[in-house]
Design an enzyme around this catalytic site. Structure first.
Site, PDB file in Angstrom:
ATOM      1  N   THR A  15      30.270  11.882  66.801  1.00  0.00           N
ATOM      2  CA  THR A  15      30.900  12.135  65.507  1.00  0.00           C
ATOM      3  C   THR A  15      32.382  11.841  65.601  1.00  0.00           C
ATOM      4  OG1 THR A  15      31.337  13.766  63.766  1.00  0.00           O
ATOM      5  CG2 THR A  15      31.262  14.628  66.004  1.00  0.00           C
ATOM      6  N   HIS A  16      32.964  11.451  64.449  1.00  0.00           N
ATOM      7  CA  HIS A  16      34.421  11.299  64.350  1.00  0.00           C
ATOM      8  C   HIS A  16      35.001  12.384  63.460  1.00  0.00           C
ATOM      9  CE1 HIS A  16      33.279   7.325  65.887  1.00  0.00           C
ATOM     10  NE2 HIS A  16      34.512   7.256  66.349  1.00  0.00           N
ATOM     11  N   ASN A  17      34.183  13.369  63.102  1.00  0.00           N
ATOM     12  CA  ASN A  17      34.645  14.465  62.240  1.00  0.00           C
ATOM     13  C   ASN A  17      35.050  15.644  63.146  1.00  0.00           C
ATOM     14  OD1 ASN A  17      34.479  16.960  60.810  1.00  0.00           O
ATOM     15  ND2 ASN A  17      33.354  15.967  59.164  1.00  0.00           N
ATOM     16  N   PRO A  18      36.345  15.994  63.176  1.00  0.00           N
ATOM     17  CA  PRO A  18      36.802  17.034  64.115  1.00  0.00           C
ATOM     18  C   PRO A  18      36.164  18.410  63.869  1.00  0.00           C
ATOM     19  CG  PRO A  18      38.668  16.111  62.862  1.00  0.00           C
ATOM     20  CD  PRO A  18      37.436  15.400  62.390  1.00  0.00           C
ATOM     21  N   ASP A  76      24.068  14.113  60.839  1.00  0.00           N
ATOM     22  CA  ASP A  76      24.394  13.650  59.491  1.00  0.00           C
ATOM     23  C   ASP A  76      24.099  14.810  58.560  1.00  0.00           C
ATOM     24  OD1 ASP A  76      25.431  11.187  58.157  1.00  0.00           O
ATOM     25  OD2 ASP A  76      23.823  11.741  56.791  1.00  0.00           O
ATOM     26  N   TYR A 164      33.337  21.271  52.772  1.00  0.00           N
ATOM     27  CA  TYR A 164      32.992  22.055  51.582  1.00  0.00           C
ATOM     28  C   TYR A 164      32.859  23.555  51.877  1.00  0.00           C
ATOM     29  CZ  TYR A 164      32.082  17.472  49.556  1.00  0.00           C
ATOM     30  OH  TYR A 164      32.223  16.177  49.103  1.00  0.00           O
ATOM     31  N   ASP A 165      33.184  23.986  53.088  1.00  0.00           N
ATOM     32  CA  ASP A 165      32.996  25.402  53.459  1.00  0.00           C
ATOM     33  C   ASP A 165      33.648  26.395  52.490  1.00  0.00           C
ATOM     34  OD1 ASP A 165      31.330  25.058  55.615  1.00  0.00           O
ATOM     35  OD2 ASP A 165      32.943  25.028  57.098  1.00  0.00           O
ATOM     36  N   HIS A 198      23.342  25.422  58.340  1.00  0.00           N
ATOM     37  CA  HIS A 198      22.396  24.310  58.465  1.00  0.00           C
ATOM     38  C   HIS A 198      22.442  23.711  59.868  1.00  0.00           C
ATOM     39  CE1 HIS A 198      26.372  23.218  57.295  1.00  0.00           C
ATOM     40  NE2 HIS A 198      26.167  21.924  57.358  1.00  0.00           N
ATOM     41  N   ARG A 199      23.661  23.544  60.409  1.00  0.00           N
ATOM     42  CA  ARG A 199      23.807  22.915  61.722  1.00  0.00           C
ATOM     43  C   ARG A 199      23.266  23.837  62.812  1.00  0.00           C
ATOM     44  NH1 ARG A 199      28.375  21.588  60.652  1.00  0.00           N
ATOM     45  NH2 ARG A 199      27.752  19.549  59.857  1.00  0.00           N
TER      46      ARG A 199
HETATM   47  P1  ITT Z   1      30.597  11.525  61.315  1.00  0.00           P
HETATM   48  O1  ITT Z   1      29.721  10.580  60.502  1.00  0.00           O
HETATM   49  O2  ITT Z   1      31.567  10.813  62.194  1.00  0.00           O
HETATM   50  O3  ITT Z   1      29.806  12.566  62.024  1.00  0.00           O
HETATM   51  P2  ITT Z   1      31.382  12.426  58.672  1.00  0.00           P
HETATM   52  O4  ITT Z   1      32.327  13.468  58.179  1.00  0.00           O
HETATM   53  O5  ITT Z   1      31.480  11.058  58.059  1.00  0.00           O
HETATM   54  O6  ITT Z   1      31.526  12.341  60.258  1.00  0.00           O
HETATM   55  P3  ITT Z   1      28.785  12.755  57.477  1.00  0.00           P
HETATM   56  O7  ITT Z   1      28.671  11.332  57.090  1.00  0.00           O
HETATM   57  O8  ITT Z   1      27.589  13.449  58.041  1.00  0.00           O
HETATM   58  O9  ITT Z   1      29.925  12.969  58.556  1.00  0.00           O
HETATM   59  O10 ITT Z   1      29.332  13.545  56.221  1.00  0.00           O
HETATM   60  C1  ITT Z   1      29.056  14.879  56.086  1.00  0.00           C
HETATM   61  C2  ITT Z   1      30.065  15.524  55.170  1.00  0.00           C
HETATM   62  O11 ITT Z   1      29.433  16.693  54.616  1.00  0.00           O
HETATM   63  C3  ITT Z   1      31.265  16.033  55.946  1.00  0.00           C
HETATM   64  O12 ITT Z   1      32.311  15.110  55.915  1.00  0.00           O
HETATM   65  C4  ITT Z   1      31.606  17.310  55.223  1.00  0.00           C
HETATM   66  O13 ITT Z   1      32.395  17.033  54.150  1.00  0.00           O
HETATM   67  C5  ITT Z   1      30.270  17.786  54.663  1.00  0.00           C
HETATM   68  N1  ITT Z   1      29.729  18.812  55.571  1.00  0.00           N
HETATM   69  C6  ITT Z   1      28.742  18.677  56.477  1.00  0.00           C
HETATM   70  N2  ITT Z   1      28.562  19.813  57.159  1.00  0.00           N
HETATM   71  C7  ITT Z   1      29.465  20.681  56.679  1.00  0.00           C
HETATM   72  C8  ITT Z   1      29.787  22.008  57.002  1.00  0.00           C
HETATM   73  O14 ITT Z   1      29.175  22.661  57.978  1.00  0.00           O
HETATM   74  N3  ITT Z   1      30.753  22.583  56.304  1.00  0.00           N
HETATM   75  C9  ITT Z   1      31.399  21.935  55.329  1.00  0.00           C
HETATM   76  N4  ITT Z   1      31.189  20.672  54.985  1.00  0.00           N
HETATM   77  C10 ITT Z   1      30.224  20.043  55.650  1.00  0.00           C
END
Ligand code: ITT
Length: 215
Positions: A15-18, A76, A164-165, A198-199
């Protein structure tokens, strides 16, 4: 009975999402596996052109395992709002734009709900989905999914979490995910039953199938 493969050795968190990376590291912590992130390896972000969360998770896990030669775990995920016909859903990240700024995305959710006159909690039902895929270099894959149901609160609350938390309140709780600590959001009880987010719920199934805590 399906036979699962144990995850051992060094693993890429694809993932690139911190925010996600932090949560995935926390969830993996008890299992003694060496983790490296896609960012640390300098892996590119693949194009997510699947039509389902599971497809996009597989795209990310496979890209990371091919590029690194290591098993890779990808998530995802997204939030699906009933009154918006499931939006933003697969496009949850896109609503934040290229700058990944969630303030406009949260405002857009409120505006879309207001447009539909959805003011009562029962008109603002939503759920988060997480699809976790582990891909191994030999092509083997495993998929695990988790969901959490709740509603969208009237205005963002709480500094915690990510994405969106601040606007999502899980059923049975007063606090939004943004107001919860990481441990509360994971919600993993000591008896090992499924967690809250969910995660964490997807991870609970993954851990039972593919991980063993060190003795
Ligand atoms: P990676 O693909 O690099 O993992 P991303 O942010 O693009 O990062 P996604 O395509 O899966 O990841 O997008 C999921 C989005 O849904 C994420 O950017 C958040 O905005 C939201 N999301 C997912 N899980 C969340 C959580 O636990 N709490 C809040 N928002 C969440």
């Amino acid at each position: 009975m399906t036979s699962h493969r144990l995850l051992t050795g060094k693993v890429v968190i694809a993932t690139h999402n911190p925010g996600k990376l932090r949560e995935m590291r926390e969830l993996m912590a008890p299992y003694g596996i060496e983790l490296v992130s896609a960012g640390e390896l300098g892996l590119p972000e693949p194009e997510e052109d699947g039509h389902m969360f599971a497809e996009n998770a597989a795209i990310k896990a496979v890209a990371a395992t091919r590029a690194s030669g290591l098993p890779a775990l990808a998530d995802d995920s997204g939030i699906c709002i009933d009154a918006l016909d499931g939006a933003p859903g697969l496009f949850s990240a896109n609503w934040a734009g290229p700058g990944k700024d969630f303030a406009p995305a949260l405002a857009r959710v409120q505006a879309e709900l207001a447009k539909r006159g959805a003011t009562a909690p029962e008109q603002r039902r939503a759920h988060f989905v997480s699809a976790l895929v582990i891909a191994w270099p030999d092509g083997h894959q495993e998929l695990f999914e988790g969901r959490v149901f709740g509603d969208i609160v009237a205005a963002p609350r709480g500094p915690g979490g990510f994405g969106y938390d601040p606007i999502f309140r899980p059923d049975g709780h007063e606090k939004t995910f943004g107001e919860m600590s990481a441990a509360e959001k994971h919600g993993i009880p000591a008896d090992g039953s499924p967690g809250l987010s969910h995660r964490a719920r997807a991870f609970h199934i993954l851990a039972a199938a593919c991980l063993r805590a060190p003795a």
